[in-house]
Design an enzyme around this catalytic site. Structure first.
Site, short mmCIF file in Angstrom:
data_model
loop_
_atom_site.label_atom_id
_atom_site.label_comp_id
_atom_site.label_asym_id
_atom_site.label_seq_id
_atom_site.Cartn_x
_atom_site.Cartn_y
_atom_site.Cartn_z
N GLY A 67 0.79 -1.23 0.00
CA GLY A 67 0.00 0.00 0.00
C GLY A 67 0.81 1.27 0.00
CB SER B 89 -4.69 -14.27 -1.99
OG SER B 89 -3.74 -15.25 -1.65
CE1 TYR C 32 -4.76 -13.57 3.59
CE2 TYR C 32 -3.78 -15.20 2.12
CZ TYR C 32 -4.04 -13.88 2.44
OH TYR C 32 -3.61 -12.88 1.62
#
Length: 378
Positions: free
Chosen positions: A15, A130, A189
């Site tokens: 970021g 992801s 996740y």
């Protein structure tokens, strides 16, 4: 025209560099970040180089995507949103389930709820998905069919068999995984990332916002946290090398991942947020090359100019996959972009940066102990 870009998780590894890329291109940037100590240290204003690198040029809001008020304040002038904020770490997700689901899924739901029910000017929403949503990657059978093996069995790995298997098939050939592959994540996740992506790709078009999902592979490079034991083996192994400690290589060292350099990831994400042709697409962001753990160790030794002892232990973590590397054809087709930094070159640049940083404490062993105590590390 310049956009006002909101980057959730915008003070982090990806970021902060992405924020700089937008600012340099003439856009205005707001960053929403929780500035958690695991990533930024106890006093982010002084202990987080990532935050310091952007603090003078962007609006930084310390807050969380699990707070409707923080999100509402951050969205005030936004025309583009890049949603990076997430709890990361495959292993940790298997025992901090509520935190991962609340942040990754709940935070995304809150973001979409505000965009759906309150006035805003957002026209593009990019989600950092992801490779973990694929679970095991794609393979080709002897007769040319593409298959997606299920998760490996604990009993097989305990016996030293770490390969994937499909009933009735002989040896399988690893091939690149495309965006149309089967989605069958093997960790909490991965499940949360799949849900994030599904929510955004489903809801955004109904409210007139163009979504883009970027399925990041294993991102690495200068600026990556050396304190956080869940950021990946390059940081972990680098710290062990600098401490002169042994590297424990899990499984047989032949497990592989697709390592993609931070600058390539930032550029792909910038294009996804600004390129007209990106809207509505799901895109892999990777190098397109499978790199084994043995390859990682070799590259790090070469870059550091020194070696430490290694041990192929046969240890394994439940929830880990064997192989996955990206087919990047769609990235080139829709964004006109192909990642260009080779793994060797990227590791050399990473190590040169690591050598400028203090040697961090060994938080890695603590993370392993936490997994072992829950029977997730064997």
């Amino acid at each position: 025209m310049p956009d006002h870009v909101l980057i959730t998780g915008g003070a982090g590894f990806i970021g902060s560099r992405l924020a700089r890329r937008f600012v340099d291109a003439g856009h205005t940037v707001t960053v929403l970040d929780a500035l958690i100590p695991q990533v930024h240290g106890d006093d982010p204003a002084t202990t987080s180089p990532m935050l310091r690198s952007i603090a003078d040029d962007v609006e930084v809001i310390q807050g969380t995507v699990t707070s409707t008020d923080d999100l509402r304040r951050s969205l005030a002038r936004a025309t583009v949103v890049v949603h990076l904020a997430a709890e990361t770490g495959t292993g940790q997700s298997m025992y901090e389930i509520d935190r991962y689901v609340e942040t990754n899924v709940g935070g995304t739901a809150k973001l979409l709820d505000l965009l759906t029910n309150e006035e805003n000017d957002v026209h593009r929403l990019v989600i950092a998905s992801s490779r973990s949503i694929y679970g095991e990657g794609a393979y080709r059978t002897a007769d040319g069919r593409t298959v997606y093996p299920s998760h490996r069995a604990d009993a097989d790995m305990a016996a030293g068999d770490f390969e994937v298997h499909v009933e009735g098939e002989d040896a399988l050939e690893l091939i690149p995984t495309g965006e149309d592959a089967r989605l069958h994540p093997s960790s909490v996740y991965g499940i949360t990332k799949q849900m994030q992506e599904s929510l955004i790709m489903t809801v955004a078009p109904t409210i007139g916002i163009q979504p883009v999902a970027l399925r990041y592979q294993n991102v690495y490079g200068p600026g990556q946290s050396l304190k956080n034991p869940y950021t990946g083996i390059l940081s972990i192994f680098s710290t062990l090398i600098r401490q002169g400690k042994e590297i424990n290589i899990f499984e047989d060292g032949l497990e592989s991942r697709d390592f993609v350099y931070i600058d390539d990831v930032v550029e792909a994400t910038f294009l996804a947020a600004t390129h007209d042709a990106a809207g509505g697409h799901v895109l892999n962001v990777g190098s397109g090359v499978a790199t084994t753990v043995h390859d990682v160790v070799s590259a790090l030794f070469a870059a550091f100019g020194t070696e430490v002892s290694t041990r192929v232990s046969g240890n394994y973590r439940l929830g880990d996959i064997r192989h996955n590397f990206a087919d990047t054809t769609a990235l080139q087709q829709h964004l006109g972009f192909t990642p260009s930094v080779s793994f060797r070159d990227g590791v050399e640049q990473f190590v040169q940066w690591v050598l400028t940083q203090p040697v961090e404490g060994d938080n890695y062993q603590r993370s392993l102990d936490e997994m072992a105590s829950r029977n997730l590390l064997k």
